[in-house]
Design a protein around this motif. Structure first.
Motif, PDB file in Angstrom:
ATOM      1  N   MET A   1     -17.609  -2.495 -19.292  1.00  0.00           N
ATOM      2  CA  MET A   1     -18.261  -1.862 -18.139  1.00  0.00           C
ATOM      3  C   MET A   1     -19.635  -1.347 -18.563  1.00  0.00           C
ATOM      4  SD  MET A   1     -18.120  -0.868 -14.977  1.00  0.00           S
ATOM      5  CE  MET A   1     -16.392  -0.874 -14.510  1.00  0.00           C
ATOM      6  N   TRP A   2     -20.611  -1.516 -17.713  1.00  0.00           N
ATOM      7  CA  TRP A   2     -21.944  -1.008 -17.970  1.00  0.00           C
ATOM      8  C   TRP A   2     -22.388  -0.198 -16.752  1.00  0.00           C
ATOM      9  CZ3 TRP A   2     -20.805  -5.843 -16.382  1.00  0.00           C
ATOM     10  CH2 TRP A   2     -21.415  -6.287 -15.193  1.00  0.00           C
ATOM     11  N   ASN A   3     -23.446   0.548 -16.931  1.00  0.00           N
ATOM     12  CA  ASN A   3     -23.986   1.332 -15.830  1.00  0.00           C
ATOM     13  C   ASN A   3     -25.175   0.607 -15.199  1.00  0.00           C
ATOM     14  OD1 ASN A   3     -22.227   3.564 -16.079  1.00  0.00           O
ATOM     15  ND2 ASN A   3     -23.426   4.328 -17.814  1.00  0.00           N
ATOM     16  N   LEU A   4     -25.231   0.609 -13.886  1.00  0.00           N
ATOM     17  CA  LEU A   4     -26.382   0.065 -13.184  1.00  0.00           C
ATOM     18  C   LEU A   4     -27.558   1.025 -13.316  1.00  0.00           C
ATOM     19  CD1 LEU A   4     -24.716  -1.081  -9.833  1.00  0.00           C
ATOM     20  CD2 LEU A   4     -25.287  -2.528 -11.795  1.00  0.00           C
ATOM     21  N   ASP A   5     -28.782   0.512 -13.238  1.00  0.00           N
ATOM     22  CA  ASP A   5     -29.918   1.418 -13.174  1.00  0.00           C
ATOM     23  C   ASP A   5     -29.917   2.091 -11.800  1.00  0.00           C
ATOM     24  OD1 ASP A   5     -31.245  -0.211 -11.243  1.00  0.00           O
ATOM     25  OD2 ASP A   5     -32.255  -1.356 -12.789  1.00  0.00           O
ATOM     26  N   ASN A   6     -30.716   3.130 -11.657  1.00  0.00           N
ATOM     27  CA  ASN A   6     -30.695   3.927 -10.423  1.00  0.00           C
ATOM     28  C   ASN A   6     -31.027   3.117  -9.183  1.00  0.00           C
ATOM     29  OD1 ASN A   6     -29.990   6.238 -11.784  1.00  0.00           O
ATOM     30  ND2 ASN A   6     -32.085   6.982 -12.008  1.00  0.00           N
ATOM     31  N   ARG A   7     -31.872   2.108  -9.338  1.00  0.00           N
ATOM     32  CA  ARG A   7     -32.273   1.274  -8.205  1.00  0.00           C
ATOM     33  C   ARG A   7     -31.077   0.497  -7.660  1.00  0.00           C
ATOM     34  NH1 ARG A   7     -33.991  -4.075  -7.913  1.00  0.00           N
ATOM     35  NH2 ARG A   7     -33.738  -4.248 -10.162  1.00  0.00           N
ATOM     36  N   LEU A   8     -30.345  -0.177  -8.532  1.00  0.00           N
ATOM     37  CA  LEU A   8     -29.181  -0.940  -8.087  1.00  0.00           C
ATOM     38  C   LEU A   8     -28.013  -0.026  -7.726  1.00  0.00           C
ATOM     39  CD1 LEU A   8     -29.167  -4.038 -10.483  1.00  0.00           C
ATOM     40  CD2 LEU A   8     -30.045  -3.860  -8.146  1.00  0.00           C
ATOM     41  N   LEU A   9     -27.929   1.121  -8.401  1.00  0.00           N
ATOM     42  CA  LEU A   9     -26.862   2.070  -8.082  1.00  0.00           C
ATOM     43  C   LEU A   9     -27.018   2.610  -6.665  1.00  0.00           C
ATOM     44  CD1 LEU A   9     -24.360   3.377  -9.312  1.00  0.00           C
ATOM     45  CD2 LEU A   9     -25.800   5.265 -10.086  1.00  0.00           C
TER      46      LEU A   9
ATOM     47  N   ASP B   1     -29.771 -12.890  -9.757  1.00  0.00           N
ATOM     48  CA  ASP B   1     -30.137 -12.973 -11.173  1.00  0.00           C
ATOM     49  C   ASP B   1     -28.875 -13.007 -12.047  1.00  0.00           C
ATOM     50  OD1 ASP B   1     -31.753 -13.198 -13.368  1.00  0.00           O
ATOM     51  OD2 ASP B   1     -32.486 -11.139 -13.350  1.00  0.00           O
ATOM     52  N   HIS B   2     -28.563 -11.935 -12.762  1.00  0.00           N
ATOM     53  CA  HIS B   2     -27.386 -11.905 -13.638  1.00  0.00           C
ATOM     54  C   HIS B   2     -26.103 -11.464 -12.931  1.00  0.00           C
ATOM     55  CE1 HIS B   2     -30.482 -12.162 -16.732  1.00  0.00           C
ATOM     56  NE2 HIS B   2     -29.546 -12.384 -17.630  1.00  0.00           N
ATOM     57  N   ALA B   3     -26.182 -11.221 -11.635  1.00  0.00           N
ATOM     58  CA  ALA B   3     -25.024 -10.776 -10.843  1.00  0.00           C
ATOM     59  C   ALA B   3     -24.505  -9.412 -11.298  1.00  0.00           C
ATOM     60  CB  ALA B   3     -23.895 -11.813 -10.890  1.00  0.00           C
ATOM     61  N   TYR B   4     -25.378  -8.596 -11.853  1.00  0.00           N
ATOM     62  CA  TYR B   4     -24.936  -7.279 -12.313  1.00  0.00           C
ATOM     63  C   TYR B   4     -24.330  -6.451 -11.181  1.00  0.00           C
ATOM     64  CZ  TYR B   4     -27.471  -7.991 -16.717  1.00  0.00           C
ATOM     65  OH  TYR B   4     -27.916  -8.461 -17.920  1.00  0.00           O
TER      66      TYR B   4
ATOM     67  N   SER C   1     -36.327   4.850 -11.116  1.00  0.00           N
ATOM     68  CA  SER C   1     -35.679   3.991 -12.101  1.00  0.00           C
ATOM     69  C   SER C   1     -36.722   3.500 -13.093  1.00  0.00           C
ATOM     70  CB  SER C   1     -35.007   2.798 -11.405  1.00  0.00           C
ATOM     71  OG  SER C   1     -34.325   1.978 -12.339  1.00  0.00           O
ATOM     72  N   LEU C   2     -36.474   3.779 -14.360  1.00  0.00           N
ATOM     73  CA  LEU C   2     -37.408   3.386 -15.428  1.00  0.00           C
ATOM     74  C   LEU C   2     -38.823   3.880 -15.135  1.00  0.00           C
ATOM     75  CD1 LEU C   2     -36.124  -0.269 -16.052  1.00  0.00           C
ATOM     76  CD2 LEU C   2     -35.528   1.825 -17.308  1.00  0.00           C
ATOM     77  N   GLY C   3     -38.894   5.098 -14.593  1.00  0.00           N
ATOM     78  CA  GLY C   3     -40.174   5.742 -14.351  1.00  0.00           C
ATOM     79  C   GLY C   3     -40.878   5.333 -13.075  1.00  0.00           C
ATOM     80  N   LYS C   4     -40.287   4.435 -12.289  1.00  0.00           N
ATOM     81  CA  LYS C   4     -40.912   3.979 -11.051  1.00  0.00           C
ATOM     82  C   LYS C   4     -40.103   4.433  -9.841  1.00  0.00           C
ATOM     83  CE  LYS C   4     -43.142  -0.088 -13.056  1.00  0.00           C
ATOM     84  NZ  LYS C   4     -43.332  -1.559 -12.956  1.00  0.00           N
TER      85      LYS C   4
END
Length: 227
Positions: A1-9, A27-30, A146-149
């Motif tokens: 399990m991984w965490n989504l970035d804030n944008r996808l979350l 893309d990667h289907a995350y 997310s990632l400063g943006k």
């Protein structure tokens, strides 16, 4: 399990429990894999127009053991996805103008039971204007960092009502009523872009005065700590 970035979350937060999801430009289907692993959805179609990313998506789906819930489909937008396969449609990480084209050529999205979850990377003002003028309600809109943006995500559905869209709403949507730090940051970034844009207008012209008034209005929505 991984965490989504804030944008996808934030996109994931708008997905309804038990929904059938289509993730366009996956893309990667995350995102669909994460939704399946967390038991939030009934099924998902992960689509991409490019073969390379689609192979990455297939690999990720298989590796995480969610092939029973998520399938990868080569598709230009929703061209190869049927109405029965999706009721929550996600378009994230693409330009607003592309979202308009994909939506406009998919008649079955004009259904009040469908939901559009839209996260435009560019031209969000064009997208909001299109939605208002073509019978789509922006039910909710939230911002995230997310990632400063700063990003905005919209939850929309079709109700057939044509709405006026002034410049203020086109550029910041419902975020003017959101006092969160994320919303303030989003409005601040939009305002800074408008300040650069106004330099292309001749001072004192109608276009200049209109843009200046908009900048002054948007400035009132954020404070220094919101930057």
């Amino acid at each position: 399990m991984w965490n989504l970035d804030n944008r996808l979350l934030l996109c994931a937060d708008f997905v309804r429990e038990g929904a059938k999801v289509a993730d366009i430009g996956t893309d990667h289907a995350y995102l669909p894999v994460w939704l399946a692993l967390n038991g939030k959805i009934a099924s998902a179609v992960a689509s991409d127009v490019r073969k390379g990313p689609l192979e990455n998506a297939k690999s990720n789906i298989e590796k995480n053991g969610v092939s029973d819930k998520v399938k990868a489909v080569l598709s230009d937008g929703l061209d190869n996805i049927s109405e029965e396969e999706a009721n929550d449609i996600i378009m994230a990480g693409m330009g607003g103008e592309l979202m308009i084209r994909l939506t406009d050529r998919t008649p079955w999205l004009k259904n009040s039971e469908k939901r559009l979850i839209l996260q435009p990377m560019t031209r969000a003002e064009i997208l909001r204007k299109y939605l208002c003028e073509n019978g789509f309600e922006i039910m909710q809109e939230k911002a995230c960092i997310s990632l400063g943006k700063a990003y905005s995500v919209m939850l929309c559905c079709y109700d057939g009502i044509i709405r006026d869209c002034n410049d203020e709403f086109a550029y910041i949507g419902a975020l003017g009523k959101d006092h969160s730090d994320e919303a303030k940051r989003y409005i601040y970034v939009v305002n800074e872009k408008l300040k650069k844009k106004i330099k292309g207008f001749s001072e004192g012209t109608q276009e200049y005065e209109k843009m200046l008034a908009l900048i002054q209005k948007l400035t009132s929505y954020y404070k220094t700590e919101g930057k």
